[in-house]
Design a protein around this motif. Structure first.
Motif, PDB file in Angstrom:
ATOM      1  N   THR A 217       0.813  -1.231   0.000  1.00  0.00           N
ATOM      2  CA  THR A 217       0.000   0.000   0.000  1.00  0.00           C
ATOM      3  C   THR A 217       0.843   1.276   0.000  1.00  0.00           C
ATOM      4  OG1 THR A 217      -0.121  -0.090   2.410  1.00  0.00           O
ATOM      5  CG2 THR A 217      -1.948  -1.085   1.194  1.00  0.00           C
TER       6      THR A 217
ATOM      7  N   ALA B 110       1.193   3.148  -3.265  1.00  0.00           N
ATOM      8  CA  ALA B 110      -0.112   3.679  -3.692  1.00  0.00           C
ATOM      9  C   ALA B 110      -0.473   4.923  -2.879  1.00  0.00           C
ATOM     10  CB  ALA B 110      -1.182   2.611  -3.518  1.00  0.00           C
ATOM     11  N   ILE B 111      -0.192   4.881  -1.569  1.00  0.00           N
ATOM     12  CA  ILE B 111      -0.498   6.037  -0.704  1.00  0.00           C
ATOM     13  C   ILE B 111       0.328   7.252  -1.152  1.00  0.00           C
ATOM     14  CG2 ILE B 111      -0.301   6.935   1.654  1.00  0.00           C
ATOM     15  CD1 ILE B 111      -0.833   4.040   2.631  1.00  0.00           C
TER      16      ILE B 111
ATOM     17  N   ARG C 281      -0.931   8.623  -4.517  1.00  0.00           N
ATOM     18  CA  ARG C 281      -2.209   9.307  -4.330  1.00  0.00           C
ATOM     19  C   ARG C 281      -2.016  10.676  -3.677  1.00  0.00           C
ATOM     20  NH1 ARG C 281      -4.289   7.508   0.358  1.00  0.00           N
ATOM     21  NH2 ARG C 281      -3.563   9.517   1.048  1.00  0.00           N
TER      22      ARG C 281
ATOM     23  N   TYR D 148     -13.083  23.038  16.030  1.00  0.00           N
ATOM     24  CA  TYR D 148     -13.784  22.433  17.174  1.00  0.00           C
ATOM     25  C   TYR D 148     -13.532  20.923  17.229  1.00  0.00           C
ATOM     26  CZ  TYR D 148     -17.523  21.713  20.536  1.00  0.00           C
ATOM     27  OH  TYR D 148     -18.228  21.383  21.660  1.00  0.00           O
TER      28      TYR D 148
ATOM     29  N   GLU E  11     -10.343  17.934   4.028  1.00  0.00           N
ATOM     30  CA  GLU E  11     -11.414  17.310   4.813  1.00  0.00           C
ATOM     31  C   GLU E  11     -11.078  17.374   6.303  1.00  0.00           C
ATOM     32  OE1 GLU E  11     -13.599  14.491   2.759  1.00  0.00           O
ATOM     33  OE2 GLU E  11     -13.762  13.174   4.495  1.00  0.00           O
TER      34      GLU E  11
ATOM     35  N   ARG F 287     -12.446  17.045  10.662  1.00  0.00           N
ATOM     36  CA  ARG F 287     -13.248  16.227  11.577  1.00  0.00           C
ATOM     37  C   ARG F 287     -14.257  17.094  12.313  1.00  0.00           C
ATOM     38  NH1 ARG F 287      -8.371  13.314  14.339  1.00  0.00           N
ATOM     39  NH2 ARG F 287      -7.311  12.785  12.436  1.00  0.00           N
TER      40      ARG F 287
ATOM     41  N   TYR G 152     -17.874  18.851  13.149  1.00  0.00           N
ATOM     42  CA  TYR G 152     -19.158  18.162  13.268  1.00  0.00           C
ATOM     43  C   TYR G 152     -20.112  18.530  12.129  1.00  0.00           C
ATOM     44  CZ  TYR G 152     -17.749  16.660  17.881  1.00  0.00           C
ATOM     45  OH  TYR G 152     -17.085  16.058  18.913  1.00  0.00           O
ATOM     46  N   PRO G 153     -20.813  17.516  11.557  1.00  0.00           N
ATOM     47  CA  PRO G 153     -21.806  17.826  10.525  1.00  0.00           C
ATOM     48  C   PRO G 153     -22.878  18.753  11.107  1.00  0.00           C
ATOM     49  CG  PRO G 153     -21.431  15.455  10.660  1.00  0.00           C
ATOM     50  CD  PRO G 153     -20.741  16.079  11.842  1.00  0.00           C
ATOM     51  N   GLY G 154     -23.368  19.641  10.259  1.00  0.00           N
ATOM     52  CA  GLY G 154     -24.391  20.582  10.730  1.00  0.00           C
ATOM     53  C   GLY G 154     -23.778  21.774  11.436  1.00  0.00           C
ATOM     54  N   MET G 155     -22.458  21.716  11.688  1.00  0.00           N
ATOM     55  CA  MET G 155     -21.777  22.841  12.356  1.00  0.00           C
ATOM     56  C   MET G 155     -20.555  23.234  11.515  1.00  0.00           C
ATOM     57  SD  MET G 155     -22.231  21.581  16.262  1.00  0.00           S
ATOM     58  CE  MET G 155     -21.976  23.155  17.049  1.00  0.00           C
TER      59      MET G 155
ATOM     60  N   LYS H  55     -18.540  21.573   9.760  1.00  0.00           N
ATOM     61  CA  LYS H  55     -18.323  20.812   8.533  1.00  0.00           C
ATOM     62  C   LYS H  55     -18.613  21.659   7.289  1.00  0.00           C
ATOM     63  CE  LYS H  55     -17.268  16.522   7.334  1.00  0.00           C
ATOM     64  NZ  LYS H  55     -15.912  16.048   7.637  1.00  0.00           N
TER      65      LYS H  55
ATOM     66  N   SER I 111     -22.466  31.495  12.042  1.00  0.00           N
ATOM     67  CA  SER I 111     -22.955  31.423  13.424  1.00  0.00           C
ATOM     68  C   SER I 111     -23.291  29.966  13.748  1.00  0.00           C
ATOM     69  CB  SER I 111     -24.181  32.312  13.617  1.00  0.00           C
ATOM     70  OG  SER I 111     -25.288  31.725  13.017  1.00  0.00           O
TER      71      SER I 111
END
Lengths: 213, 186
Positions: free
Chosen positions: B29, B32-33, B36, B91, B114, B116, B118-121, B123, B159
């Motif tokens: 691997t 390949a890493i 990439r 965060y 990308e 880490r 939080y989705p909805g915040m 992200k 916000s």
């Protein structure tokens, strides 16, 4: 054999009944795709480690088995991490440290140093598969609830024109953000545990009551 | 003694087999890493500065935020510019940024890798449009570090994820200062 497999899914669910392996359940359950990958990885590592530990149990003195178990699980987790980095870099970045941390996951240690030490490799395989499926399904369920309520989306694998993200009208505009946070993970898990406790078979409730006494 | 030696040999054998498997996986691997990573980096550089040429990554000295930079070559007579590799803290954990800057510190484009968050915040910061509020700042116009320095629409958009916004803004401000203070010529 079927009973050994099926007990891990509902009756002895590792997360909702025994509260094992909670770290990834709380940390990697904000998106469905992350939970899917994490659950599947843990399932494979659990099956390999538990079966291998059962196979070598007669050759290793009891006090050294924990080291061997950590070495086997560590090697599997390292390989899984490398394969993920090469094949799914985005997913690997999101799961981060939680893939190598599978090495010390309490569910793996419990099955490989508990059940696998008293049973044949074949029984240990079915037990690990059942427990792994129970963990996988619970993690997926927690992630689905948290992502739908916390961000109003369901993230899957992008295929062709499909971006991989399903947006839920109304919820995606004003989600219940606390569900995405760590506190929300505990809340969802707590309610799931309550549901499992209510639905638990009478035999388990009885043994739990006896333990309390 | 003999019993212990046999057990020790078996344990060593299992550990050796584990290490061997990991090394073999790494051999398969690893290449390949690396390929990439190079491909992804080149794609990001091309997205930020199309029609430009790039030098090799040079290490940045004297900055905790800027890890390194790629010199950018334009047409003769064009102002000197570079793409910085910077890191911040949001965060949900570390933030990795590619910042395309002119020699006077003006930010031309930003790409957040990308995260880490939080989705909805936080992200939402991964969306390319999120970085529009920082474009053109860092030179004569300061980088907006607080919600008060943003337009009403931009402030409303961030916000609920002010820690992520602050982490990105501070990293960009430091990256811009690094260039202004001659970091890329040292």
């Amino acid at each position: 054999m079927i009973q050994t497999f099926s007990k891990g899914i509902i009756d002895e669910n590792p997360v909702c009944v025994y509260l094992l392996g909670l770290c990834p359940v709380l940390a990697v359950s904000t998106r469905v795709i992350d939970a899917f990958a994490m659950g599947l990885t843990l399932l494979v590592i659990l099956v390999i480690t538990s079966t291998a530990m059962s196979a070598v149990k007669d050759h290793i003195p009891g006090r050294f088995r924990v080291f061997v178990c950590t070495a086997v699980a560590g090697a599997c987790a390292s390989m899984a991490d490398l394969i993920m980095q090469a094949a799914m870099p985005g997913l690997s970045d999101r799961l981060g440290i939680f893939v190598p941390l599978i090495t010390v996951n309490t569910l793996i240690l419990d099955r490989a140093l508990g059940f696998a030490q008293e049973n044949t490799p074949s029984m240990s395989f079915w037990d690990a598969l059942g427990m792994g499926c129970g963990f996988f399904l619970t993690l997926l369920g927690v992630a689905l609830i948290r992502e739908v309520l916390g961000s109003g989306t369901i993230t899957l694998v992008p295929v062709g024109r499909f971006s991989g993200v399903i947006r839920i009208p109304a919820l995606s505009e004003s989600p219940v953000r606390v569900i995405s946070l760590s506190a929300g993970g505990f809340l969802v898990l707590g309610y799931l545990k309550a549901v499992f406790d209510l639905a638990a078979p009478a035999t388990i409730k009885k043994s739990a009551d006896e333990e309390e006494k | 003694m003999n019993k212990h030696a046999v057990a020790a040999g078996k344990i060593a054998g299992i550990c050796f087999a584990g290490v061997l498997l990991v090394v073999l996986t790494h051999l398969v691997t690893g290449a390949a890493i690396e390929r990439r990573d190079e491909r992804d980096t080149y794609r990001i550089l091309k997205d930020l500065a199309p029609d430009k040429g790039f030098g090799v990554l040079k290490p940045a000295e004297g900055s905790d935020t800027v890890l390194g930079y790629y010199p950018v070559w334009g047409k003769p007579g064009e102002a000197e510019s570079c793409i910085l590799v910077a890191r911040g803290r949001g965060y949900g954990g570390p933030l990795s940024l590619f910042v395309y800057c002119k020699a006077d510190g003006e930010i031309l484009a930003v790409r957040l890798l990308e995260t880490r968050e939080y989705p909805g915040m936080g992200k939402a910061a991964e969306a390319p449009a999120y970085m529009n509020k920082f474009k053109g700042t860092g030179g004569a116009k300061p980088v907006p570090l607080t919600l008060g320095s943003l337009s009403r629409a931009d402030a409303e958009a961030v916000s609920g994820a002010t820690i992520t916004f602050g982490g990105i803004a501070r990293a960009l401000e430091r990256a811009s200062s690094f260039v202004k203070n001659g970091g890329i010529r040292k």
